[in-house]
Design an enzyme around this catalytic site. Structure first.
Site, PDB file in Angstrom:
ATOM      1  N   HIS A 148       0.837  -1.214   0.000  1.00 26.86           N
ATOM      2  CA  HIS A 148       0.000   0.000   0.000  1.00 26.86           C
ATOM      3  C   HIS A 148       0.870   1.262   0.000  1.00 26.86           C
ATOM      4  CE1 HIS A 148      -3.329  -2.689   1.266  1.00 26.86           C
ATOM      5  NE2 HIS A 148      -2.366  -3.266   1.962  1.00 26.86           N
ATOM      6  N   SER A 168      16.424  21.205 -16.490  1.00 22.06           N
ATOM      7  CA  SER A 168      15.285  22.070 -16.767  1.00 22.06           C
ATOM      8  C   SER A 168      15.807  23.350 -17.415  1.00 22.06           C
ATOM      9  CB  SER A 168      14.570  22.402 -15.454  1.00 22.06           C
ATOM     10  OG  SER A 168      13.874  23.623 -15.565  1.00 22.06           O
ATOM     11  N   GLU A 177      10.547   8.568 -17.029  1.00 21.74           N
ATOM     12  CA  GLU A 177       9.224   9.121 -17.334  1.00 21.74           C
ATOM     13  C   GLU A 177       8.775   8.702 -18.732  1.00 21.74           C
ATOM     14  OE1 GLU A 177       9.426  13.340 -16.427  1.00 21.74           O
ATOM     15  OE2 GLU A 177      10.533  12.840 -14.610  1.00 21.74           O
ATOM     16  N   LYS A 232      17.651  21.567 -11.316  1.00 22.95           N
ATOM     17  CA  LYS A 232      16.903  20.336 -11.584  1.00 22.95           C
ATOM     18  C   LYS A 232      17.685  19.261 -12.325  1.00 22.95           C
ATOM     19  CE  LYS A 232      12.659  20.143 -11.896  1.00 22.95           C
ATOM     20  NZ  LYS A 232      11.653  19.328 -11.364  1.00 22.95           N
TER      21      LYS A 232
END
Ligand code: ARG
Length: 466
Positions: A155, A276, A289, A282
Site C-alpha cells: 500500500h 530544466s 518518465e 533540476k
C-alpha cells in the site's frame, strides 16, 4: 505495371490509389520479402516452372534488391503499392520478363502472412537478447547490493525490511516471465504460410516442407484459409510487449519515487537524465518518465490489433494491412527502450546507507514481533492485537518496539522475555524470513546463484537462435 489491372475499365481515383498503398510502412519487410521470395523461387524451379537459368537470375536479382534495403533513395517509389509490388518491379527492372514468373502459384496474401511472421520472429530474437542483458543488469545490481536492507512497501506504506538484492530480484522474476512469454510466442508463430496461395492453397505442386525449412520454420501451416487470415502471432507478440512495457512502468515509477528528495535511495544517472530550461538545480529522470509514457502507445498498438481482427470474416481482408503498423511501432519502441533501461540499470547508484537507515524505523519489525509471541504459544490473532497496542504506545512515546521497557510489555502479555529486543534487530528480522523465495540473506544468496544459472542457460538459447 500494376499487379492486377486487367479487369479494370476505369483508372483508380488518384487520391484513393495513394491512400490504400502500404509501401510507406511495409518497406520495413523488404528483407523478409526477398527471403520468402527466394524460397518460393526455389520451389518453382523444383516444380518445373522455372528453368535453372531463370532461378539463378531471379535469386541474383533478389540479392541485389536486399543489398540496397537501407538506401532511402532506392526505396523512394511512389508507384509501388506495397513491398511485394516493389520487389516485383525492381526484379523486372533488373532481369526483365522472367521476373514476372516469380509470382506463379502464389498470392500476396500468403506473402504478407509469411513476411510478418519472419519480422516478428527476428524481433523476438533481438528482444530475447536485449532482455537477457537487462536481466543480467538486475543480477549485477543485486550482487553489488550485498547484504544491505531497505523497506519493502505494501500500500506504499512501510511494511517489512528486505534485502535490496531481494527487491532487485523481484524485477528479475518479472522480466524473466516476459522473456518466457516471447519464447512461447516464437514457438507458436514458427510455421510457414508459403503454399497457402490466396485462400485455397497454391495451384502448383510446390514443396511446402522445403520452403518452410529453408526459412527456418518448424513446418508449414496446417490450413490455407487460416494461414492467410491469421494474425494471432502479431496480437500475441504485441500483447507480450505491452505486458513487458507495463512491467517497465512499474519499475520506472519506483525508480522515480526512490530518486526523489523524500526517499533519496538512489541518484539518477547523469547520462540518462535531463535538466530544466528554467530551474538550474533540476535533474529529471526523463528516461524513466518516457518509459512510463511509452506504455500508452503499446496499449494503443495492442488494442488496435485486437479491434482489427474482431469479427473479421475468413480469410484475407484488406483490413489486415492495418495490422502492420501497430506491430512495427510496438517493435521499434521496445527495441529502442529495453537497451536504454539496461544502460540505466548499469549506471544507477543506490545509496545503501540511506536505504538501510530507512529500514530500521517505522515499526517494520512489528510482524516479526507478533511472530515472537506466536513462537511462545500465543495465538497469532491475539499476538497481533497486543503488538498493535505496543505500537500505539510507541507512537505516543515516540519510540520503536524494541525500546519499550519489559515491564510495560509484560502488562500486555507475560510471554515477553529479555530476548525480545534482540529478536527485533534488522538482522534478526531479515533472518527469520528463511524459506526459499524469502528475504533471509542465505536465501537471497541462493536466489542470486539460481538467477545466474538461469541467465547462463538463457544466453545459450539466444545463441542457438542467432
Ligand atoms: N499490402 C497487403 C497487406 O498488407 C498485401 C496483401 C494484399 N492482398 C490483396 N489481396 N490485396 O495486407
Amino acid at each position: 505495371m500494376k499487379m492486377w489491372s486487367g479487369r479494370f475499365r476505369a483508372p483508380l481515383d488518384p487520391e484513393f490509389e495513394r491512400w490504400q498503398r502500404s509501401f510507406d510502412f511495409d518497406k520495413r519487410l523488404l528483407k523478409q520479402e526477398v527471403e520468402a521470395s527466394s524460397a518460393h523461387a526455389r520451389a518453382l524451379k523444383e516444380a518445373g516452372v522455372l528453368s535453372s537459368d531463370e532461378l539463378i537470375s531471379i535469386l541474383e536479382g533478389l540479392q541485389k534488391i536486399t543489398a540496397q534495403a537501407n538506401d532511402e533513395k532506392f526505396l523512394d517509389d511512389p508507384e509501388a503499392e506495397d513491398v511485394h509490388h516493389f520487389v516485383e518491379k525492381q526484379l523486372v527492372k533488373l532481369i526483365g520478363d522472367p521476373g514476372y514468373k516469380l509470382h506463379s502459384g502464389r498470392s500476396r496474401n500468403e506473402q504478407i502472412a509469411t513476411d510478418l511472421r519472419l519480422y516478428v520472429r527476428a524481433a523476438i530474437d533481438q528482444l530475447q537478447h536485449d532482455l537477457t542483458a537487462l536481466l543480467a543488469a538486475c543480477v549485477l545490481c543485486a550482487g553489488k547490493a550485498a547484504d544491505n536492507a531497505m523497506p519493502a512497501y505494501t500500500h506504499l506504506q512501510p511494511a517489512e525490511p528486505v534485502l535490496v538484492a531481494h527487491w532487485l530480484l523481484a524485477y528479475f522474476e518479472m522480466f524473466s516471465r516476459d522473456l518466457d512469454r516471447l519464447a512461447d510466442c516464437r514457438k507458436r508463430l514458427n510455421l510457414c504460410p508459403l503454399g497457402s496461395g490466396a485462400v485455397a492453397g497454391t495451384t502448383l505442386p510446390l514443396n511446402r516442407n522445403a520452403m518452410a525449412s529453408s526459412l527456418g520454420f518448424d513446418c508449414p501451416t496446417g490450413n490455407s484459409i487460416d494461414a492467410t487470415s491469421d494474425r494471432d502471432f502479431a496480437l500475441e507478440f504485441v500483447n507480450d510487449l505491452t505486458l513487458l512495457s507495463l512491467h517497465l512502468t512499474r519499475w520506472a515509477e519506483e525508480m522515480i519515487l526512490f530518486s526523489s528528495q523524500e526517499y533519496r535511495f538512489l541518484t539518477l544517472p547523469d547520462a540518462y537524465s535531463t535538466g530544466s530550461s528554467a530551474m538550474p538545480q533540476k535533474k529529471n529522470g526523463d528516461l524513466l518518465e518516457l518509459t512510463r509514457g511509452k506504455a500508452a502507445r503499446l496499449i494503443g498498438n495492442a488494442t488496435a490489433l485486437m479491434v482489427t481482427v474482431k469479427g473479421l470474416p475468413m480469410a484475407y481482408n484488406k483490413d489486415l494491412q492495418e495490422t502492420q503498423q501497430p506491430v512495427f511501432e510496438a517493435t521499434e519502441t521496445m527495441l529502442a527502450l529495453v537497451p536504454l533501461v539496461t544502460g540505466w540499470m548499469r549506471a544507477v547508484e543506490f545509496d545503501f546507507e540511506v536505504m538501510q537507515e530507512a529500514a530500521q524505523s517505522g515499526f517494520m519489525n512489528a510482524f516479526a514481533a507478533a511472530t515472537y509471541l506466536t513462537r511462545r504459544g500465543v495465538p497469532f490473532r491475539l499476538a497481533h492485537e497486543q503488538i498493535g497496542k505496543a505500537v500505539a504506545i510507541c507512537l505516543d512515546k515516540g519510540c520503536e518496539l524494541q525500546d519499550l521497557p519489559l515491564e510495560e510489555l509484560r502488562q500486555l502479555n507475560p510471554a515477553f522475555q529479555q530476548d525480545f529486543p534482540s529478536s527485533l534487530t534488522l538482522q534478526a528480522v531479515l533472518t527469520i524470513h528463511d524459506v526459499p523465495g524469502a528475504t533471509a540473506p542465505t536465501q537471497v544468496k541462493q536466489a542470486i546463484v539460481e538467477a545466474k544459472r538461469k541467465l547462463a542457460s538463457m544466453k545459450e538459447e539466444t545463441h542457438a537462435h542467432a
